[in-house]
Scaffold this motif. Structure first.
Motif, PDB file in Angstrom:
ATOM      1  N   LEU B  53     -49.639 -28.252  -1.141  1.00  0.00           N
ATOM      2  CA  LEU B  53     -49.756 -26.856  -1.567  1.00  0.00           C
ATOM      3  C   LEU B  53     -48.591 -26.037  -1.017  1.00  0.00           C
ATOM      4  O   LEU B  53     -47.967 -25.257  -1.738  1.00  0.00           O
ATOM      5  CB  LEU B  53     -51.086 -26.264  -1.096  1.00  0.00           C
ATOM      6  N   VAL B  59     -50.543 -32.123  -5.928  1.00  0.00           N
ATOM      7  CA  VAL B  59     -51.371 -32.656  -4.842  1.00  0.00           C
ATOM      8  C   VAL B  59     -51.503 -34.167  -4.998  1.00  0.00           C
ATOM      9  O   VAL B  59     -51.861 -34.663  -6.069  1.00  0.00           O
ATOM     10  CB  VAL B  59     -52.746 -31.964  -4.846  1.00  0.00           C
TER      11      VAL B  59
ATOM     12  N   ILE C  45     -65.366 -16.223  -3.908  1.00  0.00           N
ATOM     13  CA  ILE C  45     -64.139 -16.651  -4.579  1.00  0.00           C
ATOM     14  C   ILE C  45     -63.479 -17.843  -3.890  1.00  0.00           C
ATOM     15  O   ILE C  45     -62.502 -18.387  -4.420  1.00  0.00           O
ATOM     16  CB  ILE C  45     -63.105 -15.503  -4.683  1.00  0.00           C
ATOM     17  N   THR C  49     -60.862 -20.431  -5.706  1.00  0.00           N
ATOM     18  CA  THR C  49     -59.472 -20.262  -5.291  1.00  0.00           C
ATOM     19  C   THR C  49     -58.879 -21.600  -4.888  1.00  0.00           C
ATOM     20  O   THR C  49     -57.764 -21.964  -5.301  1.00  0.00           O
ATOM     21  CB  THR C  49     -59.392 -19.259  -4.117  1.00  0.00           C
ATOM     22  N   LEU C  53     -55.721 -23.526  -6.652  1.00  0.00           N
ATOM     23  CA  LEU C  53     -54.536 -23.899  -5.885  1.00  0.00           C
ATOM     24  C   LEU C  53     -54.255 -25.393  -6.057  1.00  0.00           C
ATOM     25  O   LEU C  53     -53.119 -25.796  -6.294  1.00  0.00           O
ATOM     26  CB  LEU C  53     -54.733 -23.575  -4.396  1.00  0.00           C
ATOM     27  N   ILE C  54     -55.295 -26.221  -5.971  1.00  0.00           N
ATOM     28  CA  ILE C  54     -55.100 -27.670  -6.099  1.00  0.00           C
ATOM     29  C   ILE C  54     -54.668 -28.039  -7.511  1.00  0.00           C
ATOM     30  O   ILE C  54     -53.805 -28.892  -7.715  1.00  0.00           O
ATOM     31  CB  ILE C  54     -56.387 -28.420  -5.691  1.00  0.00           C
ATOM     32  N   LEU C  55     -55.265 -27.372  -8.509  1.00  0.00           N
ATOM     33  CA  LEU C  55     -54.908 -27.669  -9.900  1.00  0.00           C
ATOM     34  C   LEU C  55     -53.571 -27.034 -10.298  1.00  0.00           C
ATOM     35  O   LEU C  55     -53.050 -27.311 -11.381  1.00  0.00           O
ATOM     36  CB  LEU C  55     -56.001 -27.175 -10.847  1.00  0.00           C
ATOM     37  N   ASP C  56     -53.044 -26.177  -9.421  1.00  0.00           N
ATOM     38  CA  ASP C  56     -51.787 -25.482  -9.694  1.00  0.00           C
ATOM     39  C   ASP C  56     -51.856 -24.641 -10.965  1.00  0.00           C
ATOM     40  O   ASP C  56     -50.959 -24.695 -11.823  1.00  0.00           O
ATOM     41  CB  ASP C  56     -50.615 -26.481  -9.774  1.00  0.00           C
ATOM     42  N   VAL C  59     -54.658 -18.347  -9.910  1.00  0.00           N
ATOM     43  CA  VAL C  59     -55.950 -18.126  -9.252  1.00  0.00           C
ATOM     44  C   VAL C  59     -56.798 -17.195 -10.122  1.00  0.00           C
ATOM     45  O   VAL C  59     -56.352 -16.117 -10.515  1.00  0.00           O
ATOM     46  CB  VAL C  59     -55.728 -17.546  -7.847  1.00  0.00           C
ATOM     47  N   TRP C  61     -59.307 -15.084 -10.062  1.00  0.00           N
ATOM     48  CA  TRP C  61     -59.709 -13.682  -9.871  1.00  0.00           C
ATOM     49  C   TRP C  61     -58.516 -12.746  -9.861  1.00  0.00           C
ATOM     50  O   TRP C  61     -58.680 -11.526  -9.902  1.00  0.00           O
ATOM     51  CB  TRP C  61     -60.510 -13.517  -8.577  1.00  0.00           C
ATOM     52  N   LEU C  62     -57.303 -13.316  -9.829  1.00  0.00           N
ATOM     53  CA  LEU C  62     -56.118 -12.483  -9.678  1.00  0.00           C
ATOM     54  C   LEU C  62     -55.823 -11.710 -10.966  1.00  0.00           C
ATOM     55  O   LEU C  62     -55.187 -10.654 -10.935  1.00  0.00           O
ATOM     56  CB  LEU C  62     -54.927 -13.382  -9.318  1.00  0.00           C
ATOM     57  N   LEU C 116     -57.350 -34.088 -16.326  1.00  0.00           N
ATOM     58  CA  LEU C 116     -57.744 -34.989 -15.247  1.00  0.00           C
ATOM     59  C   LEU C 116     -58.774 -35.995 -15.752  1.00  0.00           C
ATOM     60  O   LEU C 116     -59.643 -35.650 -16.547  1.00  0.00           O
ATOM     61  CB  LEU C 116     -58.347 -34.210 -14.083  1.00  0.00           C
ATOM     62  N   HIS C 120     -61.555 -37.745 -11.036  1.00  0.00           N
ATOM     63  CA  HIS C 120     -60.912 -36.655 -10.313  1.00  0.00           C
ATOM     64  C   HIS C 120     -61.543 -35.319 -10.641  1.00  0.00           C
ATOM     65  O   HIS C 120     -61.621 -34.428  -9.791  1.00  0.00           O
ATOM     66  CB  HIS C 120     -59.411 -36.647 -10.607  1.00  0.00           C
ATOM     67  N   VAL C 123     -64.414 -34.997  -8.329  1.00  0.00           N
ATOM     68  CA  VAL C 123     -64.027 -34.576  -6.978  1.00  0.00           C
ATOM     69  C   VAL C 123     -63.702 -33.083  -6.960  1.00  0.00           C
ATOM     70  O   VAL C 123     -64.112 -32.352  -6.039  1.00  0.00           O
ATOM     71  CB  VAL C 123     -62.823 -35.403  -6.481  1.00  0.00           C
ATOM     72  N   MET C 124     -62.995 -32.609  -7.986  1.00  0.00           N
ATOM     73  CA  MET C 124     -62.694 -31.174  -8.056  1.00  0.00           C
ATOM     74  C   MET C 124     -63.986 -30.368  -8.138  1.00  0.00           C
ATOM     75  O   MET C 124     -64.097 -29.284  -7.565  1.00  0.00           O
ATOM     76  CB  MET C 124     -61.814 -30.868  -9.267  1.00  0.00           C
ATOM     77  N   VAL C 126     -66.910 -31.185  -6.830  1.00  0.00           N
ATOM     78  CA  VAL C 126     -67.533 -31.159  -5.496  1.00  0.00           C
ATOM     79  C   VAL C 126     -66.818 -30.158  -4.594  1.00  0.00           C
ATOM     80  O   VAL C 126     -67.443 -29.309  -3.940  1.00  0.00           O
ATOM     81  CB  VAL C 126     -67.515 -32.566  -4.857  1.00  0.00           C
ATOM     82  N   ILE C 127     -65.471 -30.247  -4.562  1.00  0.00           N
ATOM     83  CA  ILE C 127     -64.700 -29.347  -3.694  1.00  0.00           C
ATOM     84  C   ILE C 127     -64.947 -27.882  -4.064  1.00  0.00           C
ATOM     85  O   ILE C 127     -65.175 -27.030  -3.199  1.00  0.00           O
ATOM     86  CB  ILE C 127     -63.188 -29.676  -3.812  1.00  0.00           C
TER      87      ILE C 127
END
Lengths: 208, 208, 208
Positions: B53, B59, C45, C49, C53-56, C59, C61-62, C116, C120, C123-124, C126-127
């Motif tokens: 990041l 990633v 959020i 967020t 960030l991980i998915l690039d 964000v 809510w921005l 993805l 994967h 996993v996204m 879950v995170i």
């Protein structure tokens, strides 16, 4: 000295203040010099790193060695001089106040320059201001200042609102708005620490 | 076997070591199998995710299923075999040492390949090396190893300095520099764990 | 009403649920209104967020003020009405379940749409589902729900597996898969809370 230069200098001041607060926060643990310096650096660059990741711009310290150098040197000096530092019970809170104020108002400017509307720039200011301190308190196992009895989030939000009003409604230039925001946050937060200013009791939670 | 292959294999070894350390860290809680596996996975991929990041590159685990599979399988096996694991009081620290060393030195190479100067590559190495462990200790409510009495940050910083010297001053190729860095970190940290190596008392904080 | 609209509405529902859970989590501390609202917003959020960030990708809510407004308003109302909230011992867990389910399944869709593979995307999911809650529990100094004795990670993983099966094997459209995933997570997790469903004792760690 241009506006950019002054902003950079104030950013370094905030970095040093946060780094020193990291050392103070670690004083409750049996940490050694380099461990403490890592805490200091993470505290100093944490909020701004989070800001840049969210804004999707290059992380500020990655291309400017001054911030890392400033945090490291401050961390080493503060650790070596720790016997003289921790006498003041509130020193950590005051250092945090200075770092929070400068980083929050600086993030407001940076977000505005990237085209964010004032409401989102305000949120970015809050996140940037408190991010490093939250990491610091987590790393050192302390209760975060966010749940301190004295006003903490309030001065940041009010100060950034004043900054937003200055630039949006009163059309002040961004750097004057920065001054309005940062100075008002530092003053309100310092008064809160010194005089133990709190919200009215109805707006403070009483744990059961 | 090419250098890339060896680096990938060592990355998987580090992933497995960190995943197992996550299971061990959770042994103080009433966690169940899948909860523990989540801790193991977050520990294993946390530092590298933070690294990518900050470096603004994809990633690493998102496009290579091997890391996630390795962390998950290691986590499941370590949990099922936990009765045999926690006999060694220092096993967690040794597994952490292996993960830290390989991830820190690997991050140094990756950062250097992206054009970062040695000082910043060193910081990226430290952040990557300790990031997963800090997440692990926060998730499981443990005091972080960063405040352990034995040398923790020091071996990482010194090892990465040796790696930086090997490649910058002595012009060793990056993969040899990686070996120098990773091996020296593992050895120094293991000696610190086994012989309780510490900094001189003046450089360790005494909490009051 | 299009599928996108419904997904956005459910995202706001999840945001509100997580924001309220943040207020409840802070009820063990002497936090004030604005401090609590910051906790609520970070909880609401945080997971999304991290996902973006991980998915690039930008964000979420921005560029959409609805999420921030929803989290803030929910936080303020939940804090002001906190005397009526904390009567239910499990309310925090149920609110968390709703937020986790909707965010996890939504992240699965978003990740799949970005190309993805299902593993994967899982996993996204879950995170994203647990990220906000982990931040909430860290900020408020609570043991994370991930180490709760009742099933926590299991319903999320099983629900997302059902979602992956629905769309990959049974070729359901993504929005139906989302319904399958989110509903099954909420139901399984609610049953786990209400009936104290746990894993078999052999799969729960007994701390020593």
């Amino acid at each position: 000295m241009s506006v950019i230069d002054i902003l950079s200098l104030l950013g370094l001041l905030a970095t040093a203040a946060f780094a020193a607060s990291g050392i103070l926060a670690a004083m409750g643990t049996r940490i050694d010099l380099f461990g403490a310096v890592v805490v200091a650096v993470v505290t100093a660059i944490g909020g701004g790193t989070l800001r840049d990741l969210i804004l999707d711009v290059p992380v500020f310290w990655l291309h400017d060695p001054a911030f890392m150098a400033c945090a490291t040197i401050t961390g080493v000096l503060a650790f070596l001089g720790r016997a003289h530092l921790d006498a003041h019970g509130n020193l950590l809170a005051y250092l945090d106040a200075m770092g929070v104020a400068l980083f929050a108002s600086g993030a407001f400017i940076k977000s505005t320059a990237l085209g964010l509307p004032p409401a989102h720039a305000l949120v970015m200011g809050v996140i940037t201001g408190i991010g490093g301190g939250l990491l610091r308190d987590t790393l050192t196992g302390r209760e975060t200042l966010l749940v301190s009895p004295e006003l903490y989030a309030t001065p940041i939000i009010v100060g950034l609102l004043l900054q937003a009003l200055s630039t949006s409604v009163f059309a002040l230039p961004q750097d004057l708005g920065y001054a309005v925001g940062a100075v008002s946050i530092v003053i309100m937060r310092s008064l809160a620490i010194h005089y133990r200013w709190r919200m009215p009791a109805a707006l403070i939670n009483r744990p059961r």
